[in-house]
Design a protein around this motif. Structure first.
Motif, PDB file in Angstrom:
ATOM      1  N   MET A   1      31.069  30.490  48.423  1.00  0.00           N
ATOM      2  CA  MET A   1      31.537  30.306  47.069  1.00  0.00           C
ATOM      3  C   MET A   1      32.600  31.337  46.709  1.00  0.00           C
ATOM      4  SD  MET A   1      31.154  28.186  44.651  1.00  0.00           S
ATOM      5  CE  MET A   1      29.640  27.454  44.152  1.00  0.00           C
ATOM      6  N   GLU A   2      32.457  32.552  47.212  1.00  0.00           N
ATOM      7  CA  GLU A   2      33.450  33.596  46.924  1.00  0.00           C
ATOM      8  C   GLU A   2      34.819  33.227  47.462  1.00  0.00           C
ATOM      9  OE1 GLU A   2      32.227  37.560  47.998  1.00  0.00           O
ATOM     10  OE2 GLU A   2      30.166  37.080  47.507  1.00  0.00           O
ATOM     11  N   GLU A   3      34.840  32.559  48.617  1.00  0.00           N
ATOM     12  CA  GLU A   3      36.113  32.192  49.230  1.00  0.00           C
ATOM     13  C   GLU A   3      36.867  31.199  48.359  1.00  0.00           C
ATOM     14  OE1 GLU A   3      33.184  32.135  50.816  1.00  0.00           O
ATOM     15  OE2 GLU A   3      33.397  33.688  52.348  1.00  0.00           O
ATOM     16  N   SER A   4      36.161  30.213  47.818  1.00  0.00           N
ATOM     17  CA  SER A   4      36.840  29.228  46.971  1.00  0.00           C
ATOM     18  C   SER A   4      37.338  29.882  45.683  1.00  0.00           C
ATOM     19  CB  SER A   4      35.921  28.044  46.662  1.00  0.00           C
ATOM     20  OG  SER A   4      34.756  28.460  45.995  1.00  0.00           O
ATOM     21  N   ARG A   5      36.598  30.823  45.138  1.00  0.00           N
ATOM     22  CA  ARG A   5      37.031  31.541  43.932  1.00  0.00           C
ATOM     23  C   ARG A   5      38.299  32.338  44.232  1.00  0.00           C
ATOM     24  NH1 ARG A   5      38.280  31.078  39.337  1.00  0.00           N
ATOM     25  NH2 ARG A   5      36.739  29.471  39.549  1.00  0.00           N
ATOM     26  N   ALA A   6      38.364  32.977  45.411  1.00  0.00           N
ATOM     27  CA  ALA A   6      39.553  33.753  45.780  1.00  0.00           C
ATOM     28  C   ALA A   6      40.783  32.850  45.856  1.00  0.00           C
ATOM     29  CB  ALA A   6      39.323  34.468  47.109  1.00  0.00           C
ATOM     30  N   VAL A   7      40.612  31.662  46.430  1.00  0.00           N
ATOM     31  CA  VAL A   7      41.731  30.716  46.536  1.00  0.00           C
ATOM     32  C   VAL A   7      42.191  30.281  45.144  1.00  0.00           C
ATOM     33  CG1 VAL A   7      42.377  28.385  47.290  1.00  0.00           C
ATOM     34  CG2 VAL A   7      41.163  29.911  48.857  1.00  0.00           C
TER      35      VAL A   7
ATOM     36  N   GLU B   1      58.363  38.090  46.011  1.00  0.00           N
ATOM     37  CA  GLU B   1      57.043  38.274  45.400  1.00  0.00           C
ATOM     38  C   GLU B   1      56.184  37.019  45.571  1.00  0.00           C
ATOM     39  OE1 GLU B   1      55.154  40.032  41.279  1.00  0.00           O
ATOM     40  OE2 GLU B   1      57.243  39.413  41.299  1.00  0.00           O
ATOM     41  N   LEU B   2      56.784  35.854  45.385  1.00  0.00           N
ATOM     42  CA  LEU B   2      56.042  34.609  45.555  1.00  0.00           C
ATOM     43  C   LEU B   2      55.621  34.410  47.008  1.00  0.00           C
ATOM     44  CD1 LEU B   2      58.060  32.245  43.196  1.00  0.00           C
ATOM     45  CD2 LEU B   2      55.699  33.033  42.892  1.00  0.00           C
ATOM     46  N   LEU B   3      56.502  34.722  47.943  1.00  0.00           N
ATOM     47  CA  LEU B   3      56.142  34.580  49.358  1.00  0.00           C
ATOM     48  C   LEU B   3      55.001  35.522  49.737  1.00  0.00           C
ATOM     49  CD1 LEU B   3      59.538  34.049  51.193  1.00  0.00           C
ATOM     50  CD2 LEU B   3      57.653  32.429  50.971  1.00  0.00           C
ATOM     51  N   HIS B   4      54.999  36.720  49.183  1.00  0.00           N
ATOM     52  CA  HIS B   4      53.895  37.650  49.434  1.00  0.00           C
ATOM     53  C   HIS B   4      52.575  37.029  48.981  1.00  0.00           C
ATOM     54  CE1 HIS B   4      51.613  41.357  49.636  1.00  0.00           C
ATOM     55  NE2 HIS B   4      51.195  41.098  48.407  1.00  0.00           N
ATOM     56  N   GLU B   5      52.572  36.438  47.806  1.00  0.00           N
ATOM     57  CA  GLU B   5      51.361  35.802  47.277  1.00  0.00           C
ATOM     58  C   GLU B   5      50.975  34.580  48.102  1.00  0.00           C
ATOM     59  OE1 GLU B   5      49.229  36.756  44.860  1.00  0.00           O
ATOM     60  OE2 GLU B   5      50.380  38.599  44.640  1.00  0.00           O
ATOM     61  N   LEU B   6      51.954  33.817  48.544  1.00  0.00           N
ATOM     62  CA  LEU B   6      51.667  32.639  49.361  1.00  0.00           C
ATOM     63  C   LEU B   6      51.076  33.023  50.708  1.00  0.00           C
ATOM     64  CD1 LEU B   6      54.776  30.472  48.509  1.00  0.00           C
ATOM     65  CD2 LEU B   6      52.390  29.954  47.941  1.00  0.00           C
ATOM     66  N   ARG B   7      51.575  34.107  51.291  1.00  0.00           N
ATOM     67  CA  ARG B   7      50.994  34.587  52.554  1.00  0.00           C
ATOM     68  C   ARG B   7      49.532  34.990  52.351  1.00  0.00           C
ATOM     69  NH1 ARG B   7      56.175  37.625  53.004  1.00  0.00           N
ATOM     70  NH2 ARG B   7      57.506  36.318  54.282  1.00  0.00           N
ATOM     71  N   ALA B   8      49.261  35.672  51.251  1.00  0.00           N
ATOM     72  CA  ALA B   8      47.883  36.068  50.945  1.00  0.00           C
ATOM     73  C   ALA B   8      47.024  34.827  50.718  1.00  0.00           C
ATOM     74  CB  ALA B   8      47.852  36.987  49.729  1.00  0.00           C
ATOM     75  N   LEU B   9      47.586  33.821  50.049  1.00  0.00           N
ATOM     76  CA  LEU B   9      46.869  32.575  49.823  1.00  0.00           C
ATOM     77  C   LEU B   9      46.499  31.919  51.146  1.00  0.00           C
ATOM     78  CD1 LEU B   9      45.828  30.243  48.037  1.00  0.00           C
ATOM     79  CD2 LEU B   9      48.174  29.345  48.049  1.00  0.00           C
ATOM     80  N   LEU B  10      47.409  31.927  52.085  1.00  0.00           N
ATOM     81  CA  LEU B  10      47.132  31.321  53.384  1.00  0.00           C
ATOM     82  C   LEU B  10      45.920  31.976  54.037  1.00  0.00           C
ATOM     83  CD1 LEU B  10      47.765  29.378  55.668  1.00  0.00           C
ATOM     84  CD2 LEU B  10      49.451  31.026  56.503  1.00  0.00           C
ATOM     85  N   GLY B  11      45.868  33.295  54.035  1.00  0.00           N
ATOM     86  CA  GLY B  11      44.721  33.991  54.617  1.00  0.00           C
ATOM     87  C   GLY B  11      43.423  33.649  53.912  1.00  0.00           C
ATOM     88  N   GLU B  12      43.467  33.603  52.588  1.00  0.00           N
ATOM     89  CA  GLU B  12      42.266  33.264  51.824  1.00  0.00           C
ATOM     90  C   GLU B  12      41.859  31.815  52.046  1.00  0.00           C
ATOM     91  OE1 GLU B  12      43.142  36.540  48.349  1.00  0.00           O
ATOM     92  OE2 GLU B  12      43.663  34.455  47.970  1.00  0.00           O
ATOM     93  N   ALA B  13      42.839  30.925  52.161  1.00  0.00           N
ATOM     94  CA  ALA B  13      42.537  29.515  52.405  1.00  0.00           C
ATOM     95  C   ALA B  13      41.936  29.321  53.794  1.00  0.00           C
ATOM     96  CB  ALA B  13      43.804  28.675  52.242  1.00  0.00           C
ATOM     97  N   GLU B  14      42.417  30.070  54.768  1.00  0.00           N
ATOM     98  CA  GLU B  14      41.833  29.989  56.109  1.00  0.00           C
ATOM     99  C   GLU B  14      40.369  30.426  56.082  1.00  0.00           C
ATOM    100  OE1 GLU B  14      45.698  30.673  58.972  1.00  0.00           O
ATOM    101  OE2 GLU B  14      44.699  32.427  58.138  1.00  0.00           O
ATOM    102  N   GLU B  15      40.083  31.496  55.367  1.00  0.00           N
ATOM    103  CA  GLU B  15      38.702  31.973  55.254  1.00  0.00           C
ATOM    104  C   GLU B  15      37.835  30.935  54.554  1.00  0.00           C
ATOM    105  OE1 GLU B  15      35.412  34.162  55.836  1.00  0.00           O
ATOM    106  OE2 GLU B  15      37.381  34.544  56.701  1.00  0.00           O
ATOM    107  N   TRP B  16      38.340  30.357  53.477  1.00  0.00           N
ATOM    108  CA  TRP B  16      37.608  29.312  52.764  1.00  0.00           C
ATOM    109  C   TRP B  16      37.326  28.136  53.686  1.00  0.00           C
ATOM    110  CZ3 TRP B  16      39.751  24.413  51.769  1.00  0.00           C
ATOM    111  CH2 TRP B  16      38.922  23.558  51.043  1.00  0.00           C
ATOM    112  N   SER B  17      38.332  27.723  54.442  1.00  0.00           N
ATOM    113  CA  SER B  17      38.182  26.583  55.333  1.00  0.00           C
ATOM    114  C   SER B  17      37.100  26.842  56.382  1.00  0.00           C
ATOM    115  CB  SER B  17      39.518  26.275  56.016  1.00  0.00           C
ATOM    116  OG  SER B  17      39.370  25.221  56.935  1.00  0.00           O
ATOM    117  N   ARG B  18      37.058  28.061  56.900  1.00  0.00           N
ATOM    118  CA  ARG B  18      36.040  28.391  57.910  1.00  0.00           C
ATOM    119  C   ARG B  18      34.632  28.342  57.330  1.00  0.00           C
ATOM    120  NH1 ARG B  18      40.078  31.866  59.719  1.00  0.00           N
ATOM    121  NH2 ARG B  18      39.426  33.587  58.399  1.00  0.00           N
ATOM    122  N   THR B  19      34.475  28.751  56.083  1.00  0.00           N
ATOM    123  CA  THR B  19      33.131  28.857  55.528  1.00  0.00           C
ATOM    124  C   THR B  19      32.656  27.612  54.792  1.00  0.00           C
ATOM    125  OG1 THR B  19      33.935  29.914  53.507  1.00  0.00           O
ATOM    126  CG2 THR B  19      33.261  31.364  55.298  1.00  0.00           C
TER     127      THR B  19
END
Length: 68
Positions: free
Chosen positions: A1-7, A26-44
């Protein structure tokens, strides 16, 4: 649940930055961070649909990073 909240939180930050006229870097920095969080969400908890969404995000981000 934490992963989906982060996304969701990251998406809200990106939308707010975009509305405020943030720069590309600045937007690309946030998008890169989003990708990492989305990958974690997808795994869990994302399943096949989550993996597909992460794949599409990765392709879109790759395109944007090349164009930037």
């Amino acid at each position: 649940m934490e992963e989906s909240r982060a996304v969701l939180d990251r998406l809200q930050r990106i939308e707010a930055l975009d509305r405020a006229g943030a720069g590309t870097a600045e937007l690309l920095h946030e998008l890169r961070a989003l990708l990492g969080e989305a990958e974690e969400w997808s795994r869990t908890e994302g399943g096949d649909a989550g993996e597909g969404a992460v794949g599409r995000l990765r392709v879109a981000l790759s395109r944007d990073m090349i164009a930037a």
